[in-house]
Scaffold this motif. Structure first.
Motif, PDB file in Angstrom:
ATOM      1  N   LEU A 156       0.847  -1.199   0.000  1.00 25.92           N
ATOM      2  CA  LEU A 156       0.000   0.000   0.000  1.00 25.92           C
ATOM      3  C   LEU A 156       0.881   1.247   0.000  1.00 25.92           C
ATOM      4  CD1 LEU A 156      -2.817   0.526   2.645  1.00 25.92           C
ATOM      5  CD2 LEU A 156      -0.968   2.157   2.453  1.00 25.92           C
ATOM      6  N   HIS A 177      -2.815   0.164  -4.098  1.00 26.73           N
ATOM      7  CA  HIS A 177      -2.502  -1.157  -3.558  1.00 26.73           C
ATOM      8  C   HIS A 177      -1.966  -1.980  -4.716  1.00 26.73           C
ATOM      9  CE1 HIS A 177      -4.914  -0.753   0.196  1.00 26.73           C
ATOM     10  NE2 HIS A 177      -5.559   0.111  -0.560  1.00 26.73           N
ATOM     11  N   SER A 190     -11.742  -8.111  21.174  1.00 31.91           N
ATOM     12  CA  SER A 190     -12.570  -7.411  20.193  1.00 31.91           C
ATOM     13  C   SER A 190     -11.680  -6.952  19.054  1.00 31.91           C
ATOM     14  CB  SER A 190     -13.289  -6.225  20.833  1.00 31.91           C
ATOM     15  OG  SER A 190     -12.367  -5.247  21.211  1.00 31.91           O
ATOM     16  N   ASP A 239      -9.726  -6.995  15.328  1.00 34.62           N
ATOM     17  CA  ASP A 239      -9.006  -7.931  14.465  1.00 34.62           C
ATOM     18  C   ASP A 239      -8.429  -9.120  15.221  1.00 34.62           C
ATOM     19  OD1 ASP A 239      -9.558  -6.389  12.301  1.00 34.62           O
ATOM     20  OD2 ASP A 239      -7.475  -6.236  11.604  1.00 34.62           O
ATOM     21  N   PRO A 250     -10.375  -6.926   3.562  1.00 38.49           N
ATOM     22  CA  PRO A 250     -10.924  -5.566   3.692  1.00 38.49           C
ATOM     23  C   PRO A 250     -11.907  -5.131   2.613  1.00 38.49           C
ATOM     24  CG  PRO A 250      -8.547  -5.510   3.258  1.00 38.49           C
ATOM     25  CD  PRO A 250      -8.911  -6.937   3.422  1.00 38.49           C
ATOM     26  N   TYR A 297     -15.487  -4.205   6.418  1.00 41.24           N
ATOM     27  CA  TYR A 297     -16.149  -4.651   7.648  1.00 41.24           C
ATOM     28  C   TYR A 297     -15.250  -4.696   8.866  1.00 41.24           C
ATOM     29  CZ  TYR A 297     -19.923  -6.139   4.640  1.00 41.24           C
ATOM     30  OH  TYR A 297     -20.936  -6.167   3.739  1.00 41.24           O
ATOM     31  N   MET A 320     -13.051  -2.662  10.664  1.00 46.25           N
ATOM     32  CA  MET A 320     -13.185  -1.678  11.740  1.00 46.25           C
ATOM     33  C   MET A 320     -14.636  -1.578  12.202  1.00 46.25           C
ATOM     34  SD  MET A 320     -11.677   0.211  13.756  1.00 46.25           S
ATOM     35  CE  MET A 320     -10.072   0.856  13.349  1.00 46.25           C
ATOM     36  N   ASN A 321     -15.559  -1.736  11.246  1.00 44.49           N
ATOM     37  CA  ASN A 321     -16.978  -1.674  11.632  1.00 44.49           C
ATOM     38  C   ASN A 321     -17.331  -2.772  12.632  1.00 44.49           C
ATOM     39  OD1 ASN A 321     -18.433   0.458  10.117  1.00 44.49           O
ATOM     40  ND2 ASN A 321     -17.366  -0.499   8.416  1.00 44.49           N
TER      41      ASN A 321
HETATM   42  C1  LIG Z   1      -6.156  -2.049   3.228  1.00 47.36           C
HETATM   43  C2  LIG Z   1      -7.171  -2.122   4.310  1.00 47.36           C
HETATM   44  C3  LIG Z   1      -8.376  -1.453   4.160  1.00 47.36           C
HETATM   45  C4  LIG Z   1      -9.340  -1.515   5.164  1.00 47.36           C
HETATM   46  N1  LIG Z   1     -10.523  -0.856   4.975  1.00 47.36           N
HETATM   47  C5  LIG Z   1     -11.465  -0.923   5.931  1.00 47.36           C
HETATM   48  C6  LIG Z   1     -12.716  -0.245   5.746  1.00 47.36           C
HETATM   49  O1  LIG Z   1     -12.970   0.396   4.724  1.00 47.36           O
HETATM   50  N2  LIG Z   1     -13.643  -0.343   6.723  1.00 47.36           N
HETATM   51  C7  LIG Z   1     -13.407  -1.049   7.872  1.00 47.36           C
HETATM   52  O2  LIG Z   1     -14.280  -1.093   8.732  1.00 47.36           O
HETATM   53  N3  LIG Z   1     -12.230  -1.705   8.067  1.00 47.36           N
HETATM   54  C8  LIG Z   1     -11.257  -1.659   7.130  1.00 47.36           C
HETATM   55  N4  LIG Z   1     -10.062  -2.312   7.327  1.00 47.36           N
HETATM   56  C9  LIG Z   1      -9.861  -3.116   8.541  1.00 47.36           C
HETATM   57  C10 LIG Z   1      -9.456  -2.273   9.745  1.00 47.36           C
HETATM   58  O3  LIG Z   1      -8.336  -1.476   9.438  1.00 47.36           O
HETATM   59  C11 LIG Z   1      -9.135  -3.217  10.902  1.00 47.36           C
HETATM   60  O4  LIG Z   1     -10.182  -4.146  11.045  1.00 47.36           O
HETATM   61  C12 LIG Z   1      -8.995  -2.426  12.186  1.00 47.36           C
HETATM   62  O5  LIG Z   1      -7.915  -1.514  12.090  1.00 47.36           O
HETATM   63  C13 LIG Z   1      -8.755  -3.356  13.378  1.00 47.36           C
HETATM   64  O6  LIG Z   1      -8.645  -2.574  14.532  1.00 47.36           O
HETATM   65  P1  LIG Z   1      -8.066  -3.178  15.825  1.00 47.36           P
HETATM   66  O7  LIG Z   1      -7.980  -2.055  16.809  1.00 47.36           O
HETATM   67  O8  LIG Z   1      -8.821  -4.396  16.227  1.00 47.36           O
HETATM   68  O9  LIG Z   1      -6.598  -3.708  15.455  1.00 47.36           O
HETATM   69  P2  LIG Z   1      -5.349  -2.880  14.934  1.00 47.36           P
HETATM   70  O10 LIG Z   1      -5.763  -1.666  14.167  1.00 47.36           O
HETATM   71  O11 LIG Z   1      -4.482  -3.892  14.247  1.00 47.36           O
HETATM   72  O12 LIG Z   1      -4.705  -2.375  16.260  1.00 47.36           O
HETATM   73  C14 LIG Z   1      -3.906  -3.221  17.057  1.00 47.36           C
HETATM   74  C15 LIG Z   1      -2.779  -2.377  17.631  1.00 47.36           C
HETATM   75  O13 LIG Z   1      -2.047  -3.162  18.591  1.00 47.36           O
HETATM   76  C16 LIG Z   1      -0.668  -2.911  18.406  1.00 47.36           C
HETATM   77  N5  LIG Z   1       0.055  -4.079  18.959  1.00 47.36           N
HETATM   78  C17 LIG Z   1       0.196  -5.311  18.429  1.00 47.36           C
HETATM   79  N6  LIG Z   1       0.925  -6.088  19.237  1.00 47.36           N
HETATM   80  C18 LIG Z   1       1.218  -5.347  20.315  1.00 47.36           C
HETATM   81  C19 LIG Z   1       1.942  -5.612  21.542  1.00 47.36           C
HETATM   82  N7  LIG Z   1       2.483  -6.795  21.791  1.00 47.36           N
HETATM   83  N8  LIG Z   1       2.054  -4.609  22.430  1.00 47.36           N
HETATM   84  C20 LIG Z   1       1.487  -3.406  22.211  1.00 47.36           C
HETATM   85  N9  LIG Z   1       0.792  -3.100  21.085  1.00 47.36           N
HETATM   86  C21 LIG Z   1       0.666  -4.070  20.166  1.00 47.36           C
HETATM   87  C22 LIG Z   1      -0.513  -2.763  16.916  1.00 47.36           C
HETATM   88  O14 LIG Z   1       0.676  -2.054  16.607  1.00 47.36           O
HETATM   89  C23 LIG Z   1      -1.762  -1.944  16.573  1.00 47.36           C
HETATM   90  O15 LIG Z   1      -1.550  -0.563  16.696  1.00 47.36           O
HETATM   91  C24 LIG Z   1      -9.080  -2.257   6.344  1.00 47.36           C
HETATM   92  C25 LIG Z   1      -7.852  -2.933   6.504  1.00 47.36           C
HETATM   93  C26 LIG Z   1      -6.918  -2.869   5.499  1.00 47.36           C
HETATM   94  C27 LIG Z   1      -5.595  -3.599   5.700  1.00 47.36           C
END
Ligand SMILES: Cc1cc2nc3c(=O)[nH]c(=O)nc-3n(C[C@H](O)[C@H](O)[C@H](O)COP(=O)(O)OP(=O)(O)OC[C@H]3O[C@@H](n4cnc5c(N)ncnc54)[C@H](O)[C@@H]3O)c2cc1C
Length: 309
Positions: A5, A45, A107, A109, A116, A120, A122-123
């Motif tokens: 990306l 991408h 909760s 990912d 993606p 869905y 982040m939603n």
């Molecule tokens: C290209 C792309 C497009 C997307 N488009 C969409 C969209 O249009 N709509 C949508 O809803 N979703 C979309 N998503 C999905 C969305 O980005 C993820 O589902 C969302 O970011 C997940 O959030 P989260 O907080 O669960 O996990 P993450 O965002 O992965 O956050 C986890 C955090 O924990 C940190 N971490 C990991 N291990 C450790 C550790 N041991 N100690 C401390 N910190 C740690 C990581 O660095 C990260 O910052 C997309 C994803 C991608 C890749």
């Protein structure tokens, strides 16, 4: 596969819009470009074999390569590379969302991952804490029990969903029909495009038996029935959509040669303080036929079509 990306800033609209304005373009080489703000922020991408060392990639070259589609690269001016990252699509779900004693919950990912494309991740990730929140409140405040939600595969036994026997087939059928009947979040063109202002005091009530297409939330049926969104049609030049000519308030499209209907209507509207713009299209027989204009504009001797812009 891995996807590389590149998020970048470029004001080079002349080259980026070479094929016209866009939101997403999916190229034959598997690459995608997304316009983030319609102005100067973009993301590409590029799909790559999973073992690619993405640290060796030059983000500028990646942008040019994606934009070139299946031909050679398409160079543009780039002011700044904002972010680069590599991601891999997964579909997976944790076996348990909570610890045995119910003190820790997963909760986002870490609990479930979606490719993606549906948008869905982040939603659903935000949906989890919401769902956990009200359930926890119920337990803590004494009106909730220990029962978990009934899930599709709950109680079906390990592996049933992928087994080739009759039980597996029937479970998959149930899931399939559930998905097909509950897919409102990604099939809702009727809601997005098909809203109608009818009956409405601003829409002429005719006495004829004009047929209005049946409305449903999933499908959009373009129509010129009363109060419906004006339907898109390309004009004779093959390039201009009739929507490109409509303004912000009311529009009156006059297909007659002289354009007298529109001008007299405009005069009356201006007298009443109604903001109306007129579009005169004297040589657009196709648009006129498609628009069923004769049925729509009784007030103007069946020659014009009043729409919302
Ligand atoms: C290209 C792309 C497009 C997307 N488009 C969409 C969209 O249009 N709509 C949508 O809803 N979703 C979309 N998503 C999905 C969305 O980005 C993820 O589902 C969302 O970011 C997940 O959030 P989260 O907080 O669960 O996990 P993450 O965002 O992965 O956050 C986890 C955090 O924990 C940190 N971490 C990991 N291990 C450790 C550790 N041991 N100690 C401390 N910190 C740690 C990581 O660095 C990260 O910052 C997309 C994803 C991608 C890749």
């Amino acid at each position: 596969m891995t996807n590389f990306l590149v998020h970048f800033r470029s004001p080079d609209l002349e080259r980026l819009h070479k094929q016209g304005q866009f939101w997403h373009i999916f190229f034959c080489n598997g690459g995608v470009v997304i316009s983030q703000n319609e102005k100067d922020i973009w993301t590409v991408h590029m799909p790559l074999p999973p073992d690619t060392n993405t640290e060796l990639l030059d983000p500028y070259e990646v942008v040019f390569k994606v934009l070139g589609g299946s031909s050679r690269g398409h160079k543009i001016d780039i002011d700044e590379i904002l972010v680069t990252s590599a991601w891999t699509g997964h579909i997976c779900v944790a076996e348990h969302y909570g610890s045995n004693r119910g003190q820790v919950f997963l909760s986002g990912d870490v609990a479930h991952q979606n490719i993606p494309l549906g948008g869905y991740g982040m939603n659903t990730g935000l949906g989890d804490p919401f769902a956990i929140g009200w359930k926890l409140a119920a337990v803590i405040n004494g009106y909730g029990g220990e029962e978990t939600d009934v899930e599709w595969v709950h109680g079906e036994g390990q592996g049933t969903v992928i087994s080739t026997d009759e039980k597996g087939e029937s479970l998959r059928d149930r899931i399939r029909s559930h998905v097909l009947t509950n897919d409102g979040e990604n099939k809702c063109l009727g809601v997005e495009m098909g809203s109608r202002n009818f009956p409405s005091p601003i829409v002429l009530q005719g006495t004829d038996d004009l047929e209005t297409p049946e409305w449903n939330e999933k499908n959009y049926i373009p129509s010129t029935s009363r109060g419906a969104r004006a339907r898109h049609v390309f004009l004779r030049d093959g390039d201009t959509s009739i929507h490109d000519l409509l303004g912000f308030d009311y529009d009156l499209v006059d297909f007659t040669t002289e354009g007298n209907f529109a001008s007299s209507f405009k005069e009356a509207a201006s007298h009443l303080g109604i903001p109306i713009a007129t579009v005169h299209l004297p040589n657009e027989q196709h648009a006129r036929d498609l628009g069923n204009v004769a049925l729509c504009c009784l007030a103007l001797e069946q020659e014009c079509h009043v729409t919302f812009g």
